[in-house]
Enzyme design. Structure first.
Site, PDB file in Angstrom:
ATOM      1  N   ASP A 159       0.828  -1.202   0.000  1.00  0.00           N
ATOM      2  CA  ASP A 159       0.000   0.000   0.000  1.00  0.00           C
ATOM      3  C   ASP A 159       0.866   1.258   0.000  1.00  0.00           C
ATOM      4  OD1 ASP A 159      -2.353   1.454   0.131  1.00  0.00           O
ATOM      5  OD2 ASP A 159      -2.465   1.373   2.308  1.00  0.00           O
ATOM      6  N   ASN A 213     -10.885  -1.299  -5.582  1.00  0.00           N
ATOM      7  CA  ASN A 213      -9.892  -0.605  -6.410  1.00  0.00           C
ATOM      8  C   ASN A 213     -10.282  -0.640  -7.878  1.00  0.00           C
ATOM      9  OD1 ASN A 213      -7.075  -1.869  -4.478  1.00  0.00           O
ATOM     10  ND2 ASN A 213      -8.231   0.018  -4.213  1.00  0.00           N
TER      11      ASN A 213
END
Length: 255
Positions: free
Chosen positions: A33, A82
């Site tokens: 991330d 996402n």
């Protein structure tokens, strides 16, 4: 080499010494991330550049894993949200990075990694599905890399239950019989990751301290390590610290 470089080298050597003979994980899962935030921090005008740096950095980290005999690695590249909810240009850029930098490089001669896929591949662009499937079919290394993409842990569990019920129904079993025969192992055999060991250690970069739906079933007894650096800036000392933290813990399954 400047003073900072010398200090870094000495510290890395110290961490390596501390890991000599230590109990190391056989399976490390990673939530990689912070690519866009890293790009902003580094002053790039377009934060999407972070996806390329992040994709390229994955191969370096895989080399560290192989160096320490970690034979199973799972990486969370993109969640269902996402793919569905982010700007289409950003998603397209991310998919191109996965195709060109991740999948293509893993297929190169000499790669030590065998690719496995986990997630809703039907959500991905056709070109991305094709590149990942080729990587899965054409790799056969001694180390195993599972790529979680179009992935959501709750969806995975629901799909596993559905698959199990469909299998049992085709075999002529009724609801009561299915309920009596249901076990954790039988359900796990229908997960995306079937056949792979559960992760011993889950690392998340970027400073966030949550799982975000990653391997909800498989990580039930995993040790968790949260690292306060963005993924492209994740250094070898950060990786070694995570291994040291794991080695220092006494794993208590179910407690």
């Amino acid at each position: 080499m400047g003073l900072n470089g010398v200090l870094y080298s000495l510290y890395t050597r110290r961490l390596r010494t501390q890991l000599t003979g230590a109990n190391l994980p056989r399976h490390v899962a990673m939530v990689i991330d912070g690519n866009r935030r890293w790009a902003r921090q580094m002053g790039f005008d377009d934060p999407r550049v972070g996806h390329r740096y992040g994709a390229e950095h994955l191969h370096e980290v895989l080399g560290w894993c192989a160096e320490y005999g970690i034979r199973h690695v799972t990486v969370f590249l993109a969640s269902v949200d996402n793919v569905r909810k982010r700007d289409s240009d950003e998603v397209g850029n991310l998919m191109r990075m996965i195709e060109d930098v991740v999948a293509e490089r893993l297929r190169q001669p000499g790669s030590r990694w065998r690719v496995h896929l986990a997630g809703r591949l039907d959500m991905l662009p056709q070109s991305t599905r094709h590149a990942l499937k080729l990587a899965e079919e054409e790799t056969s290394g001694e180390f195993h890399l599972t790529i979680a993409i179009g992935y959501d842990g709750r969806d995975e569990i629901v799909n596993a239950i559905r698959s199990l019920l469909e299998e049992e129904g085709r075999a002529g079993h009724g609801v009561d019989d299915i309920a009596q025969r249901l076990t954790a192992d039988r359900l796990a055999a229908h997960l995306y990751t079937r056949g792979q060991p559960d992760p011993d250690l889950v690392i998340r970069t970027s400073g966030e301290r949550r799982m975000s739906g990653f391997l909800l079933w498989q990580a039930a007894y995993s040790e968790l390590h949260f690292c306060d650096v963005y993924w492209p800036g994740f250094r070898k000392v950060d990786f070694l610290r995570a291994l040291r933290s794991y080695a220092a813990r006494h794993r208590r399954y179910g407690a």
